[in-house]
Design an enzyme around this catalytic site. Structure first.
Site, PDB file in Angstrom:
ATOM      1  N   ASP A  84       6.202  15.305  -6.052  1.00 31.20           N
ATOM      2  CA  ASP A  84       5.355  15.848  -4.985  1.00 31.20           C
ATOM      3  C   ASP A  84       6.167  16.509  -3.875  1.00 31.20           C
ATOM      4  OD1 ASP A  84       6.466  13.445  -4.151  1.00 31.20           O
ATOM      5  OD2 ASP A  84       4.579  12.383  -3.963  1.00 31.20           O
ATOM      6  N   ASP A 153      -0.993   1.338  -0.348  1.00 33.16           N
ATOM      7  CA  ASP A 153      -2.384   1.300  -0.818  1.00 33.16           C
ATOM      8  C   ASP A 153      -2.474   1.465  -2.336  1.00 33.16           C
ATOM      9  OD1 ASP A 153      -1.693   3.935  -1.116  1.00 33.16           O
ATOM     10  OD2 ASP A 153      -3.237   4.746   0.218  1.00 33.16           O
ATOM     11  N   HIS A 155      -0.935   3.833  -4.228  1.00 33.60           N
ATOM     12  CA  HIS A 155      -0.903   5.185  -4.799  1.00 33.60           C
ATOM     13  C   HIS A 155       0.430   5.469  -5.489  1.00 33.60           C
ATOM     14  CE1 HIS A 155       0.753   6.567  -0.716  1.00 33.60           C
ATOM     15  NE2 HIS A 155       1.640   7.024  -1.573  1.00 33.60           N
TER      16      HIS A 155
HETATM   17  C1  GLP Z   1       5.145   8.493  -0.586  1.00 39.02           C
HETATM   18  C2  GLP Z   1       5.574   9.171  -1.875  1.00 39.02           C
HETATM   19  C3  GLP Z   1       5.515   8.201  -3.044  1.00 39.02           C
HETATM   20  C4  GLP Z   1       6.279   6.940  -2.683  1.00 39.02           C
HETATM   21  C5  GLP Z   1       5.652   6.289  -1.481  1.00 39.02           C
HETATM   22  C6  GLP Z   1       6.336   4.998  -1.087  1.00 39.02           C
HETATM   23  O1  GLP Z   1       3.784   8.361  -0.517  1.00 39.02           O
HETATM   24  N1  GLP Z   1       4.768  10.310  -2.166  1.00 39.02           N
HETATM   25  O2  GLP Z   1       6.053   8.821  -4.200  1.00 39.02           O
HETATM   26  O3  GLP Z   1       6.247   6.063  -3.790  1.00 39.02           O
HETATM   27  O4  GLP Z   1       5.752   7.217  -0.401  1.00 39.02           O
HETATM   28  O5  GLP Z   1       7.457   5.250  -0.321  1.00 39.02           O
HETATM   29  P1  GLP Z   1       8.590   4.184  -0.007  1.00 39.02           P
HETATM   30  O6  GLP Z   1       9.413   4.080  -1.246  1.00 39.02           O
HETATM   31  O7  GLP Z   1       9.368   4.780   1.127  1.00 39.02           O
HETATM   32  O8  GLP Z   1       7.921   2.910   0.342  1.00 39.02           O
END
Ligand code: GLP
Length: 287
Positions: A84, A153, A155
């Site tokens: 993304d 959440d 995702h």
């Molecule tokens: C964002 C990214 C995800 C990632 C999430 C968690 O939403 N688009 O791909 O998994 O953050 O991030 P972190 O690893 O910093 O907790």
């Protein structure tokens, strides 16, 4: 495929949909994840990796860089696709995911820059761009291994709750929870973009193997719902239960709410016996 240590016979992978590996801490979990990636790169030098951003995969990338420098892990033929990108950020914006990948991985390994793909947050025509991104994944032969973090959440990529489980690469509006979670990188909620281009859940499910990573107690609830809850668009990571080969590598804190962790440990023990050629301990005949 896993083969017998003794005579190269193919061995069954014991875990069902989601193989759950729990390591004592995030460092150990990251090393384990890096070994998974490195094993694929060694076995299939022209493999296609799906990459994630965020704080979770950072130590995995550090370990891959170390393996490249110390052990000669060769990325020269590898192709990558990132999940993304924020809409509105150019590829040189310090918070763009393109910059994240350059700084934390690409600039330190021998990958061909033309083989690294990150969605363009400033595409002129997003619909066409998303279509082309899907096409490029397809033309590359498909993603062999997709690394995934998870939002609090539940995702994956930027597939916020309610995303269709069949969704493809597209624009997505971020939830206020995700904006809040990511504000730490931007120095304030008001600076976080509200839209992102993201691979869809359906796109992710097409990768041959998924490696889901989660570290820390703030991910425990999302992980419990993902692995043990119902499959629902409200927790898009739960769609991974429909995938044939998912490995979840967690630290103790992220695994702390899993109800069936004793069973997962049992599966891992059996898996290790198989890999060590100790099938007789599992009652497998003809030893
Ligand atoms: C964002 C990214 C995800 C990632 C999430 C968690 O939403 N688009 O791909 O998994 O953050 O991030 P972190 O690893 O910093 O907790």
């Amino acid at each position: 495929m896993i083969v017998s240590a003794k005579d190269s016979r193919p061995l069954p992978l014991l875990a069902g949909n989601v193989r759950v590996i729990i390591e004592p801490d995030s460092e150990a979990a990251s090393r384990r994840a890096a070994r998974f990636v490195a094993a694929l790169v060694r076995k299939k030098p022209h493999c296609v990796l799906g990459l994630a951003t965020g704080s979770t995969p950072l130590a995995v990338y550090r370990e891959l860089i170390r393996m490249h420098k110390d052990e000669g892990l060769d990325f020269s033929q590898v192709t990558t696709f990132n999940l993304d990108e924020y809409v509105g950020l150019s590829s040189i914006h310090p918070q763009s995911y393109r910059q994240f990948m350059q700084l934390n991985l690409f600039d330190h390994i021998n990958i061909d820059p033309t083989n690294t793909n990150v969605p363009d947050g400033r595409a002129l025509d997003f619909e066409a761009h998303c279509r082309q991104y899907e096409q490029r994944i397809h033309d590359s032969g498909g993603i062999d291994l997709q690394i995934l973090g998870i939002g609090s959440d539940g995702h994956i990529a930027f597939n916020e709750p309610g995303s269709s489980l069949g969704s493809r690469t597209r624009l997505k509006t971020l939830t206020s929870e995700t904006i809040r979670d990511n504000a730490r990188f931007f120095g304030g909620v008001e600076k976080v973009p509200h839209l992102a281009v993201t691979m869809g859940v359906g796109t992710i499910l097409e990768s041959r193997r998924c490696l889901l990573l989660a570290f820390g107690g703030h991910k425990a609830e999302a992980i419990q719902k993902t692995i043990e809850g119902p499959v629902t668009a409200q927790v898009t990571a739960s769609a991974l239960q429909l995938h044939r080969e998912v490995v979840a590598i967690l630290d103790e804190a992220a695994a702390s709410l899993l109800v069936r962790r004793d069973y997962y440990a049992e599966v891992e023990r059996a898996q290790s016996l198989l890999e060590a050629g100790q099938e007789r301990h599992l009652g497998i005949a003809n030893q």
